[in-house]
Design a protein around this motif. Structure first.
Motif, PDB file in Angstrom:
ATOM      1  N   GLU A  36     -16.073   4.474   0.292  1.00  0.00           N
ATOM      2  CA  GLU A  36     -15.049   5.208   1.033  1.00  0.00           C
ATOM      3  C   GLU A  36     -13.846   5.449   0.110  1.00  0.00           C
ATOM      4  OE1 GLU A  36     -13.541   4.554   5.507  1.00  0.00           O
ATOM      5  OE2 GLU A  36     -12.540   3.262   4.059  1.00  0.00           O
TER       6      GLU A  36
ATOM      7  N   ALA B 194     -12.523   9.082  -1.239  1.00  0.00           N
ATOM      8  CA  ALA B 194     -11.134   9.498  -1.034  1.00  0.00           C
ATOM      9  C   ALA B 194     -10.466   9.809  -2.370  1.00  0.00           C
ATOM     10  CB  ALA B 194     -10.368   8.421  -0.290  1.00  0.00           C
TER      11      ALA B 194
ATOM     12  N   GLU C 154     -11.099  13.131  -3.739  1.00  0.00           N
ATOM     13  CA  GLU C 154     -10.474  14.262  -3.040  1.00  0.00           C
ATOM     14  C   GLU C 154      -9.043  14.459  -3.516  1.00  0.00           C
ATOM     15  OE1 GLU C 154     -11.111  13.723   1.222  1.00  0.00           O
ATOM     16  OE2 GLU C 154     -12.858  15.030   1.065  1.00  0.00           O
TER      17      GLU C 154
ATOM     18  N   TRP D 159     -19.871  11.078   8.318  1.00  0.00           N
ATOM     19  CA  TRP D 159     -19.244   9.771   8.348  1.00  0.00           C
ATOM     20  C   TRP D 159     -19.282   9.090   9.708  1.00  0.00           C
ATOM     21  CZ3 TRP D 159     -17.961   6.667   4.497  1.00  0.00           C
ATOM     22  CH2 TRP D 159     -17.544   7.188   3.255  1.00  0.00           C
TER      23      TRP D 159
ATOM     24  N   GLY E 183     -17.623  14.868   5.387  1.00  0.00           N
ATOM     25  CA  GLY E 183     -17.002  15.217   4.121  1.00  0.00           C
ATOM     26  C   GLY E 183     -16.743  16.698   3.950  1.00  0.00           C
TER      27      GLY E 183
ATOM     28  N   THR F 252     -11.659  15.147   3.958  1.00  0.00           N
ATOM     29  CA  THR F 252     -12.683  14.496   4.786  1.00  0.00           C
ATOM     30  C   THR F 252     -12.137  14.066   6.143  1.00  0.00           C
ATOM     31  OG1 THR F 252     -13.982  13.626   2.960  1.00  0.00           O
ATOM     32  CG2 THR F 252     -14.037  12.337   4.972  1.00  0.00           C
TER      33      THR F 252
ATOM     34  N   ARG G 272     -12.783  11.380   8.729  1.00  0.00           N
ATOM     35  CA  ARG G 272     -13.474  10.090   8.656  1.00  0.00           C
ATOM     36  C   ARG G 272     -14.012   9.599   9.991  1.00  0.00           C
ATOM     37  NH1 ARG G 272     -16.309   6.507   8.570  1.00  0.00           N
ATOM     38  NH2 ARG G 272     -16.290   4.609   7.283  1.00  0.00           N
TER      39      ARG G 272
ATOM     40  N   PHE H  72      -8.725  11.827   5.736  1.00  0.00           N
ATOM     41  CA  PHE H  72      -8.241  11.378   4.435  1.00  0.00           C
ATOM     42  C   PHE H  72      -6.991  12.161   4.018  1.00  0.00           C
ATOM     43  CE2 PHE H  72     -11.432   8.531   4.419  1.00  0.00           C
ATOM     44  CZ  PHE H  72     -12.490   8.599   3.525  1.00  0.00           C
TER      45      PHE H  72
ATOM     46  N   LYS I  79      -8.009   5.899   8.286  1.00  0.00           N
ATOM     47  CA  LYS I  79      -9.406   5.489   8.320  1.00  0.00           C
ATOM     48  C   LYS I  79     -10.003   5.452   9.724  1.00  0.00           C
ATOM     49  CE  LYS I  79      -9.491   4.765   3.837  1.00  0.00           C
ATOM     50  NZ  LYS I  79      -9.942   3.677   2.988  1.00  0.00           N
TER      51      LYS I  79
END
Lengths: 199, 330
Positions: free
Chosen positions: A175, A179, A182, B20, B36, B63, B65, B81, B109
């Motif tokens: 994860e 991240a 990105e 996800w 994603g 993304t 999540r 994100f 998250k």
């Protein structure tokens, strides 16, 4: 690996007459790993002890030996992907800087056509963020370039860094890796490190 | 009687991307997924199969999540994100972006709606947990920022009946929060996992909490009898180890059947059943069914349908969603 059955049988006969203890015809249970039929026939007529003697004399290959060789080949396949990754700071590849070596890649069989890849790299500098960055590059390149199904574990080789555990945990947290990729700045640096010149 | 997990349908939900998270709406008629590709997809049944009803794009820059449905089913919250949480309102068969909650310093998250419907919780890599209040005019306000974890907070979940919140973190701990005198604080820290705790799930009555971790185990926690108003004590009453080959990313307790499902990094989906004869203080779980290659890659999430017993959804890094039926076979 070819097996000369006649030679083996002859050797087995000889050993049976020389060994004081009667040798049984049955063996350790046959291993179902897809070994060639001639190997199974051999193991069917030679006992475990005799098998060992023959192995050491180089006449018969050990089944585990075959597997180990396959894993080594896979490891080389993996190494070929990572050796050319460029260091984030220096104009050299990870191979040139000894950050990765052939020995630093270990491959284990996870199941049918799936492998566990364990890489232990040695960062050149103890600087935390650079080590994490190299770990990130390894993750990204392997995810993109490895043709076979795999699970990946990347670690800093022991004793090369003071905050090893922290870095290892981050690199292996998918994860966090996702991240990080990105983030445009980080992404650019990683892309520069992993892209082949002819890509 | 043998229990099995059989595949109902596979959906190519987020092509060329990771899926996800998946979440059923309270009436069990819709499944929301996110991934994603920065999009949210809503799936519904048409005859015997599940089809994509709508795609919510442009809500986030990175993304998505996790997604969470409000208890009334009219709102959807998405955690991204890009450090924001988007609130979507259902309008006819589509969703429109109502508001965007900002404040976290980096990736959000998780987002979770309290059963009461007027509280929302979010958590982030910035180590904090935020509690938001929503009024009748759809106005959202942050009422508290709690900093109990020392690392990235991966998941937050509300208790099904009490106003109690639980969070799971990269710091290997679980925190339990309760409000007292308008003050939200961490009332208990559950230690035991030896690596990142990825997810949490309360059982139907909220008497037990299941957690799953990078240490490849699932732990069951129970509230101790010494719990008082502000002194909350939970202890680990069971650990499921040796079942999962890699990180366990999600755990889900079915509110209808009591079955426990897990999503694992070894590509497998597993369902555990509680041993009815065991002492409730020392529960025993056994593996009832598993699909070792449920997906082609890591399974990130499992979610039980809240109305249809045995219907389970899972999703994976391969971008696919799978719908399963867990049932007894003669």
């Amino acid at each position: 690996m070819t097996v000369d059955l006649l030679k083996v049988r002859a050797a087995a006969q000889l050993l049976r007459t020389l060994l004081p203890v009667p040798v049984k015809g049955q063996t350790s249970p046959p291993v179902n790993d897809g070994a060639a039929p001639d190997m199974e026939v051999v193991s069917g007529c030679v006992s475990l002890t005799v098998n060992k003697v023959l192995f050491f004399s180089g006449l018969v290959g050990n089944r585990n030996d075959l597997k180990a060789k396959a894993m080594e080949e896979k490891a080389l396949e993996v190494y070929d992907v990572i050796r050319s990754i460029r260091d984030p700071e220096k104009p050299n590849t990870l191979e040139e800087l000894d950050v990765v070596t052939e020995k630093c890649v270990e491959v284990q069989e996870l199941g049918e056509d799936e492998f566990l890849i364990i890489i232990k790299f040695s960062p050149t500098v103890p600087h935390c963020s650079l080590a994490t960055l190299i770990g990130l590059c390894l993750q990204v390149k392997l995810q993109r370039c490895l043709p076979f199904k795999h699970k990946l574990e990347i670690y800093i080789s022991e004793g090369t860094h003071s905050t090893e555990e922290d870095i290892n945990k981050q690199i292996n947290d998918k994860e966090r890796v996702a991240a990080a990729m990105e983030n445009p700045n980080l992404r650019e640096i990683v892309e520069q490190c992993v892209t082949e010149p002819d890509d | 009687m043998k229990e099995t997990l059989s595949l109902v349908q596979k959906l190519s939900a987020h092509p060329d991307s990771r899926c996800w998270f998946v979440s059923w709406n309270p009436s069990g008629t819709l499944l929301a997924s996110c991934g994603g590709d920065k999009a949210i997809r809503i799936w519904g049944r048409e005859g015997d199969s599940w089809i994509c009803k709508s795609v919510l794009q442009d809500g986030h820059q990175r993304t998505v999540r996790k997604v969470a449905w409000s208890p009334c089913g009219n709102y959807l919250a998405s955690a991204s994100f890009d450090a924001t949480t988007c609130i979507w309102k259902k309008k006819n068969n589509d969703f429109e972006s109502l508001t965007v909650l900002e404040g976290h310093e980096n990736e959000v998250k998780c987002v979770a709606w309290a059963p009461s419907g007027n509280l929302l919780a979010t958590c982030s890599r910035d180590k904090s947990v935020w509690v938001w209040e929503v009024d009748e005019d759809d106005e959202y306000e942050c009422v508290t920022v709690i900093n109990s974890h020392t690392q990235d907070v991966k998941h937050v979940v509300w208790h099904p009946t009490q106003e109690l919140l639980a969070s799971a973190s990269y710091d290997n701990n679980i925190c339990i929060y309760k409000e007292e005198d308008d003050d939200w604080e961490c009332r208990a820290t559950l230690t035991g996992h030896t690596s990142t705790v990825w997810s949490l799930s309360f059982d139907a009555k909220g008497q037990r909490l299941a957690s799953c971790s990078d240490d490849r185990t699932v732990k069951i926690w129970m509230e101790g009898s010494e719990s008082r108003q502000s002194d909350v004590s939970w202890k680990c009453v069971c650990t499921l180890s040796g079942f999962h080959g890699r990180t366990v990313y999600d755990v889900a307790w079915c509110p209808l059947t009591g079955a426990l499902a897990t999503a694992c990094g070894d590509d497998g989906v597993r369902v555990f059943r509680e041993d009815e004869s065991a002492d409730p203080q020392q529960p025993l779980f056994s593996l009832a069914a598993q699909v070792t290659k449920a997906h082609n890659q890591d399974v990130n999430c499992v979610s039980w349908n809240p109305k249809e017993p045995g219907l389970l959804a899972s999703c994976s890094d391969d971008g696919e969603i799978a719908i399963w039926k867990f049932h007894e076979e003669d």
